[in-house]
Enzyme design. Sequence first.
Site, PDB file in Angstrom:
ATOM      1  N   HIS A  14      -5.360  -5.067  -3.029  1.00  0.00           N
ATOM      2  CA  HIS A  14      -5.033  -3.788  -3.673  1.00  0.00           C
ATOM      3  C   HIS A  14      -3.622  -3.780  -4.246  1.00  0.00           C
ATOM      4  CE1 HIS A  14      -8.557  -1.337  -2.316  1.00  0.00           C
ATOM      5  NE2 HIS A  14      -8.693  -2.421  -1.577  1.00  0.00           N
ATOM      6  N   ASP A  47       3.505  -1.417  -8.728  1.00  0.00           N
ATOM      7  CA  ASP A  47       2.412  -0.779  -7.992  1.00  0.00           C
ATOM      8  C   ASP A  47       1.121  -1.496  -8.348  1.00  0.00           C
ATOM      9  OD1 ASP A  47       1.104   1.115  -6.413  1.00  0.00           O
ATOM     10  OD2 ASP A  47       2.246   2.773  -7.255  1.00  0.00           O
TER      11      ASP A  47
HETATM   12  C1  G6P Z   1      -1.127   0.792   0.130  1.00  0.00           C
HETATM   13  C2  G6P Z   1      -1.886  -0.407   0.677  1.00  0.00           C
HETATM   14  C3  G6P Z   1      -2.954   0.051   1.662  1.00  0.00           C
HETATM   15  C4  G6P Z   1      -2.341   0.948   2.727  1.00  0.00           C
HETATM   16  C5  G6P Z   1      -1.627   2.126   2.069  1.00  0.00           C
HETATM   17  C6  G6P Z   1      -0.937   3.056   3.092  1.00  0.00           C
HETATM   18  O1  G6P Z   1      -1.956   1.541  -0.706  1.00  0.00           O
HETATM   19  O2  G6P Z   1      -2.442  -1.165  -0.377  1.00  0.00           O
HETATM   20  O3  G6P Z   1      -3.566  -1.078   2.274  1.00  0.00           O
HETATM   21  O4  G6P Z   1      -3.309   1.396   3.635  1.00  0.00           O
HETATM   22  O5  G6P Z   1      -0.644   1.615   1.183  1.00  0.00           O
HETATM   23  O6  G6P Z   1      -0.034   2.324   3.889  1.00  0.00           O
HETATM   24  P1  G6P Z   1      -0.176   2.204   5.482  1.00  0.00           P
HETATM   25  O7  G6P Z   1       0.893   1.236   5.882  1.00  0.00           O
HETATM   26  O8  G6P Z   1       0.076   3.590   6.003  1.00  0.00           O
HETATM   27  O9  G6P Z   1      -1.549   1.731   5.801  1.00  0.00           O
END
Ligand code: G6P
Length: 472
Positions: free
Chosen positions: A162, A370
């Site tokens: 992602h 991003d």
């Molecule tokens: C990004 C990453 C995700 C992640 C999200 C929130 O979008 O690509 O994999 O879940 O951030 O971050 P966190 O550390 O809270 O999972």
Amino acid sequence: MRQSSLVVVANRLPIDDSVAPDGACEWRRSPGGLVSALHPLLRQTPATWVGWAGGTGPAPVLPDVDGVHMRTVPLSADDLRDHYEGFANATLWPLYHDAVEQPEYHRRWWEAYQRVNQRFAEATAEVADPGAVVWVQDYHLQLVPGLLRELRPDLRIGFFLHVPFPPPELFMQLPRRAELLRGMLGADLIGFQRAQAAHNFAQLATKVLGLPATDRRIGVQDRVVRIGAYPVSIDTAEMAALAARPDVTARARRLRHDLGDPERVILSLDRMDYTKGIEQRLKAYSELLASGDVKVRDTVLVQVAMPSRERVGQYQILRDRIEREVGRINGEFGRVGEPAIHYLSQPFDRAELAALYRVADVMAVTPLRDGMNLVAKEYVAARVDDTGALLLSEFAGAAAELDRAYLVNPHDLDGLKQGLLSALRAGPADAGDRMRAMRDHLHRHDIRAWARSYLSALDDTGSLLTRLSSSG
Ligand code: G6P
């Protein structure tokens, strides 16, 4: 042990980690997160989601959510520190985002990364039906495809990143670069957000591992691994319906009133992260206030910065810096009852987010780097009357599709200021044309289209896809 023909593997389970495991679970819908992206798909397909429930200690047993089975993977306090906060979010995350903060390399973090990836692979091997489709998500789990293939060569394994995949000059810094590439190459199909990322990956497969590679295929011993760009999207129709709901429309009117019925509302909504360009945006805004191009009397900026990864040092430093800067700008340019910036550092529910999108005449999404940025897409989907203007960084994956936005280079302060002024001063006809074109695009390229294109490439038997289309 219940088994499924579709298994999604992601660091986080799609539930709110503040909810106790007593049955009262809700989907965790952090804006911009991958849970938002996969939620609509899994509601329609009998599936298991393998992930971490948040917190440390033994894995809680969770009930199914919307028919999706939850298989929790536990993390110890050491795993949390060295895998999640360490290798994932203080090594890979900054490295993959142009090293806008310095990536840190520690051997202990790498050991934790291997250990946790192994645990995820074993949990997945247990819940996957013979020949099942397994879809591994994101940078936390790059070794899982390779480890899983060793355990279960019968599976069809997909991997989707992602976040951006960096150019070779940056990736080459990584002490364990060969192992990471080999881990991803355990997949049958590796998806990226942008074609440039697939190109970077192919170059590295040749440079580091000596493999024959094009931007579409890589030869690994007797297998061919396919790679390609599959830009992730949102449930466009769901967001449009939410934004059009009478209570959300009324809430948007109320918010505008509470903001002092200004002529223009600018909204920024980010996870509190150094990749999001929040400081650059605040600087541009404060210069526009200082020059008088923007006046607190008629324009307000709402900056939502949702707390994130709060125990990681770089995130704590960032939050302090941003809060100091917001205080300075409000101190200098605000008036009694009229702050220059309405700053909110808290999570929001979906309806409140939709109301904020409805109230924003300009949405400023200006990350330094991003993978995609789903907030930009959500804003467009929520503008059901084709009004509003999107200010968007060229360095967000979304810019490749939302090219009718006001595109800016967030490193160029003058360009950023100019872009913001153009968005603020956009005439209704031009703004309407732009918004309509972007909304049309998102209706055609929504989350279902994303899942369909990825899964049809991964699963050549077509069985999953048939199920998806028959359920709408
Ligand atoms: C990004 C990453 C995700 C992640 C999200 C929130 O979008 O690509 O994999 O879940 O951030 O971050 P966190 O550390 O809270 O999972």
